[in-house]
Design a protein around this motif. Structure first.
Motif, short mmCIF file in Angstrom:
data_model
loop_
_atom_site.label_atom_id
_atom_site.label_comp_id
_atom_site.label_asym_id
_atom_site.label_seq_id
_atom_site.Cartn_x
_atom_site.Cartn_y
_atom_site.Cartn_z
N THR A 1 0.68 -1.17 0.04
CA THR A 1 -0.01 0.25 0.06
C THR A 1 0.85 1.02 0.07
OG1 THR A 1 -1.35 -1.10 1.67
CG2 THR A 1 -1.98 0.76 1.43
N SER B 1 3.93 1.85 -0.77
CA SER B 1 4.63 1.62 -2.34
C SER B 1 3.70 2.01 -3.77
CB SER B 1 4.71 0.32 -3.26
OG SER B 1 6.07 -0.24 -1.85
N LEU B 2 2.52 1.52 -3.09
CA LEU B 2 1.76 2.27 -4.75
C LEU B 2 1.11 3.42 -4.25
CD1 LEU B 2 -0.57 -0.04 -4.87
CD2 LEU B 2 0.33 -0.14 -6.21
N TYR B 3 1.37 4.28 -2.66
CA TYR B 3 0.58 5.45 -2.72
C TYR B 3 2.66 6.56 -2.89
CZ TYR B 3 -3.06 4.94 0.56
OH TYR B 3 -4.31 4.99 1.03
N ASP C 1 2.56 6.55 -6.99
CA ASP C 1 1.02 7.69 -7.24
C ASP C 1 1.53 9.18 -7.57
OD1 ASP C 1 -1.61 8.84 -8.57
OD2 ASP C 1 -1.39 9.12 -5.69
#
Length: 191
Positions: free
Chosen positions: A148, A150-152, A155
């Protein structure tokens, strides 16, 4: 540098007529500023080429001002100056009575500082997320928290890259417009 050569640009109706200075000079707003450049808008004189040519000549004669670029079509002008002359710039802009400043430049600077602080906050968030991701990975928690975070992080990086690319495209478009205007002025001078 004159930056206004659209053949079909007609001045908007002004109570005094185009190029005529009234008792009360038009109001100019500082819409952006850096240490060496201010962008001002004079919406009351939008598309008034004679006014902007007079303003250009008057501002170029000011010792504090190094360069001026006008664009009557948008009702804007760029003013370049030495950082040491920044305090004297409001007086230099209004000295000939061709315009008055709408607000104090310090107020515009406060609005600009807000945008800078937003970018500083993004960088801080980026570093916190990066540190939390590294911490979660060091604990071998690969799935939920680390993924999570890493995805933030991805982005956030993609958003910063998109903003940087958009700024570069805008700067490039402004440079192309300046070249086109210079070529048009050279062609007219040759005629």
């Amino acid at each position: 540098m004159l930056d206004a050569t659209l053949p079909d640009a007609q001045p908007e109706a002004h109570p005094e007529g185009p190029g005529v200075v009234s008792e009360q000079p038009p109001v100019a707003r500082v819409v952006h500023r850096t240490a060496e450049r201010w962008r001002l808008r004079v919406p009351a004189r939008k598309r008034d080429l004679p006014y902007f040519i007079g303003l250009y000549e008057a501002l170029r004669a000011q010792p504090e001002i190094h360069e001026v670029t006008i664009n009557p079509v948008t009702g804007s002008l760029l003013v370049w100056f030495a950082p040491a002359d920044a305090a004297a710039l409001p007086d230099a802009l209004t000295r000939d009575g061709l315009l008055q400043l709408a607000d104090r430049p310090e107020e515009s600077a406060a609005a600009h500082a807000f945008h800078v602080s937003v970018n500083d906050t993004r960088i801080l968030v980026f570093l916190i997320i990066l540190a939390l991701s590294a911490y979660q990975l060091s604990k071998k928690q690969f799935l939920a928290p680390a993924l999570t975070l890493s995805l933030y992080l991805i982005d956030l990086v993609a958003g910063l890259k998109l903003e940087r690319d958009a700024a570069a495209r805008a700067e490039q478009a402004a440079g192309c417009l300046d070249e086109q205007v210079a070529e048009g002025a050279a062609e007219r001078a040759a005629e």
